[in-house]
Write a protein that holds these residues in place. Structure first.
Motif, mmCIF file in Angstrom:
data_model
loop_
_atom_site.group_PDB
_atom_site.id
_atom_site.type_symbol
_atom_site.label_atom_id
_atom_site.label_comp_id
_atom_site.label_asym_id
_atom_site.label_seq_id
_atom_site.Cartn_x
_atom_site.Cartn_y
_atom_site.Cartn_z
ATOM 1 N N ILE A 163 0.821 -1.209 0.000
ATOM 2 C CA ILE A 163 0.000 0.000 0.000
ATOM 3 C C ILE A 163 0.856 1.261 0.000
ATOM 4 N N THR A 164 2.117 1.150 0.397
ATOM 5 C CA THR A 164 2.986 2.324 0.397
ATOM 6 C C THR A 164 3.433 2.700 -1.014
ATOM 7 N N THR A 165 3.016 1.944 -2.027
ATOM 8 C CA THR A 165 3.205 2.382 -3.403
ATOM 9 C C THR A 165 2.318 3.585 -3.690
ATOM 10 N N ALA A 166 1.183 3.658 -3.017
ATOM 11 C CA ALA A 166 0.242 4.767 -3.200
ATOM 12 C C ALA A 166 0.248 5.739 -2.029
ATOM 13 N N PRO A 203 2.302 7.251 1.379
ATOM 14 C CA PRO A 203 3.597 7.306 2.081
ATOM 15 C C PRO A 203 3.511 6.596 3.437
ATOM 16 N N PRO A 204 4.592 5.954 3.865
ATOM 17 C CA PRO A 204 4.582 5.223 5.148
ATOM 18 C C PRO A 204 4.729 6.161 6.340
ATOM 19 N N VAL A 205 3.753 7.047 6.508
ATOM 20 C CA VAL A 205 3.811 8.026 7.598
ATOM 21 C C VAL A 205 2.581 7.964 8.500
ATOM 22 N N PHE A 206 1.669 7.038 8.228
ATOM 23 C CA PHE A 206 0.412 6.985 8.973
ATOM 24 C C PHE A 206 0.412 5.840 9.985
ATOM 25 N N ASP A 207 -0.544 5.903 10.914
ATOM 26 C CA ASP A 207 -0.658 4.869 11.946
ATOM 27 C C ASP A 207 -1.295 3.592 11.408
ATOM 28 N N ALA A 208 -2.196 3.723 10.429
ATOM 29 C CA ALA A 208 -2.927 2.553 9.924
ATOM 30 C C ALA A 208 -3.273 2.758 8.458
ATOM 31 N N TYR A 209 -3.559 1.621 7.795
ATOM 32 C CA TYR A 209 -3.831 1.645 6.360
ATOM 33 C C TYR A 209 -4.962 0.675 6.037
ATOM 34 N N ALA A 210 -5.630 0.934 4.896
ATOM 35 C CA ALA A 210 -6.708 0.053 4.459
ATOM 36 C C ALA A 210 -6.935 0.228 2.969
ATOM 37 N N THR A 211 -7.644 -0.729 2.393
ATOM 38 C CA THR A 211 -8.143 -0.606 1.027
ATOM 39 C C THR A 211 -9.661 -0.704 1.066
ATOM 40 N N PHE A 212 -10.326 -0.147 0.060
ATOM 41 C CA PHE A 212 -11.782 -0.283 -0.003
ATOM 42 C C PHE A 212 -12.257 -0.235 -1.446
ATOM 43 N N TYR A 213 -13.416 -0.837 -1.669
ATOM 44 C CA TYR A 213 -14.093 -0.811 -2.968
ATOM 45 C C TYR A 213 -15.547 -1.197 -2.723
ATOM 46 N N PRO A 214 -16.467 -0.885 -3.650
ATOM 47 C CA PRO A 214 -17.883 -1.156 -3.401
ATOM 48 C C PRO A 214 -18.155 -2.642 -3.203
ATOM 49 N N PRO A 215 -18.834 -3.017 -2.128
ATOM 50 C CA PRO A 215 -19.177 -4.432 -1.927
ATOM 51 C C PRO A 215 -20.330 -4.844 -2.827
ATOM 52 N N ASP A 216 -20.498 -6.132 -2.995
ATOM 53 C CA ASP A 216 -21.608 -6.643 -3.806
ATOM 54 C C ASP A 216 -22.944 -6.178 -3.222
ATOM 55 N N GLY A 217 -23.840 -5.764 -4.102
ATOM 56 C CA GLY A 217 -25.163 -5.355 -3.669
ATOM 57 C C GLY A 217 -25.269 -3.921 -3.201
ATOM 58 N N VAL A 218 -24.167 -3.170 -3.242
ATOM 59 C CA VAL A 218 -24.172 -1.771 -2.811
ATOM 60 C C VAL A 218 -23.813 -0.902 -4.010
ATOM 61 N N SER A 219 -24.585 0.128 -4.258
ATOM 62 C CA SER A 219 -24.315 1.002 -5.388
ATOM 63 C C SER A 219 -23.043 1.808 -5.152
ATOM 64 N N ASN A 278 -16.722 -1.168 3.110
ATOM 65 C CA ASN A 278 -16.036 -2.405 2.739
ATOM 66 C C ASN A 278 -14.516 -2.249 2.828
ATOM 67 N N ALA A 279 -14.063 -1.661 3.927
ATOM 68 C CA ALA A 279 -12.628 -1.427 4.110
ATOM 69 C C ALA A 279 -11.948 -2.658 4.698
ATOM 70 N N ARG A 280 -10.727 -2.898 4.250
ATOM 71 C CA ARG A 280 -9.911 -4.023 4.732
ATOM 72 C C ARG A 280 -8.564 -3.477 5.195
ATOM 73 N N ARG A 281 -8.243 -3.716 6.457
ATOM 74 C CA ARG A 281 -6.954 -3.254 6.975
ATOM 75 C C ARG A 281 -5.808 -4.006 6.300
ATOM 76 N N VAL A 282 -4.729 -3.290 6.016
ATOM 77 C CA VAL A 282 -3.539 -3.923 5.446
ATOM 78 C C VAL A 282 -2.301 -3.340 6.120
ATOM 79 N N GLY A 283 -1.251 -4.135 6.180
ATOM 80 C CA GLY A 283 0.018 -3.672 6.706
ATOM 81 C C GLY A 283 0.902 -3.148 5.593
ATOM 82 N N THR A 284 1.921 -2.413 5.967
ATOM 83 C CA THR A 284 2.814 -1.822 4.967
ATOM 84 C C THR A 284 3.690 -2.859 4.279
ATOM 85 N N ASP A 285 3.756 -4.078 4.826
ATOM 86 C CA ASP A 285 4.571 -5.125 4.211
ATOM 87 C C ASP A 285 3.722 -6.156 3.469
#
Length: 316
Positions: free
Chosen positions: A162-165, A167-183, A298-305
């Motif tokens: 995730i640090t490709t997008a 910078p590794p300066v935050f306490d936590a990270y996540a990704t998100f995208y629309p879940p099935d059935g949600v506009s 629909n957020a998913r926590r991810v680590g920097t590694d």
């Protein structure tokens, strides 16, 4: 231009995959859509259009503005008011203290904000200070410069994390995208609602990636470069504009969110890379937890590694 396989492999060792593909995309800029799909390995016209970095509407707009400008007298071209550019693209002027004098009007010139008012009889040449104001919805908005993204540029890493997008300066990270059935609309509204609840009242910077196939809101505005010299239109606005200024982005045909945005205090950063159909975010642990707890986000926590690719999705 033909390149040997050995030469191609050597280039691949020196360039990251995204940069190599987009360099090829620019070389084939004048090719047909079918040619681009074949040479870039795309299975769909949508993917090929994203990589075809040629915004014909923007190019035509620039050409029209230049033609209008060239037809004006030189004295008029020196004036932002008569520059030939649409009013929403007039440059920001350096403020100057006018000399006192009789018969000098302090009424602001058309297209300039009141605080930029100057006497019309004072000879002041337009000065570009690396910034530009634009108008939309009856208001004036500031276009950002490289200085406004200096905390991001050059601070990200190579690879698949995730640090490709972000910078590794935050306490936590996540990704998100629309879940099935949600506009997409409900999903993006939920994202903005959570971000607004955890952000003090302040401007937000909205970044629109100029892919050549998507609306960047202000196509004639100056751009800033991020990541692999990707061009973004960066404008100082807010959450309402993030949801309403455009329709259609890389991740969803009817989505509105900018491709990159963050508040003035840099307490979080949202960014979706050109190749990705999901969005990355870095921020406080409290914010990431709130996003994770909202099922519409629909957020998913991810680590920097870790690989940032969400389960069930693939890279284009």
């Amino acid at each position: 231009m033909h390149t040997t396989l050995a030469h191609t492999c050597q280039i691949g060792k020196l360039m990251p995959n995204r940069k190599l593909r987009q360099s090829g995309r620019n070389l084939w800029r004048s090719a047909s859509l079918r040619d681009i799909m074949a040479r870039m390995g795309h299975d769909s016209p949508r993917a090929a259009l994203i990589y075809q970095h040629a915004n014909r509407e923007a190019d035509q707009g620039i050409a029209d503005a230049i033609e209008r400008r060239s037809r004006l007298p030189s004295a008029s071209r020196a004036s932002a008011r008569s520059s030939g550019l649409p009013r929403e693209y007039r440059p920001w002027r350096a403020r100057r203290v006018p000399r006192s004098g009789a018969g000098m009007s302090t009424e602001p010139e058309p297209g300039l904000a009141p605080e930029d008012a100057r006497p019309r009889k004072t000879k002041v040449e337009p000065i570009m200070m690396g910034s530009m104001d634009v108008t939309k919805d009856g208001r004036i908005w500031r276009i950002g410069t490289a200085r406004d993204i200096g905390w991001i540029a050059g601070k990200t890493t190579e690879g698949l994390s995730i640090t490709t997008a972000i910078p590794p300066v935050f306490d936590a990270y996540a990704t998100f995208y629309p879940p099935d059935g949600v506009s997409v609309e409900a999903h993006e509204r939920a994202v903005i609602d959570v971000l607004t609840q955890h952000t003090p009242d302040q401007p937000w910077w909205l970044g629109y990636l100029d892919t050549g196939a998507h609306n960047v809101v202000f196509p004639l505005a100056q751009k800033v470069s991020l990541y692999w010299n990707w061009p973004y239109v960066l404008v100082e606005a807010g959450p309402e504009q993030a949801l309403t200024w455009r329709t259609g982005h890389m991740r969803a045909g009817n989505g509105s969110l900018p491709d990159l945005f963050f508040p003035a205090d840099h307490s979080w950063l949202v960014s979706a890379l050109w190749d990705d159909i999901w969005t990355d975010i870095g921020g406080t642990t409290t914010l990431i937890t709130a996003l994770h707890d909202n099922p519409l986000v629909n957020a998913r926590r991810v680590g920097t590694d870790e690989d940032a690719l969400p389960p069930g999705l693939t890279r284009d």
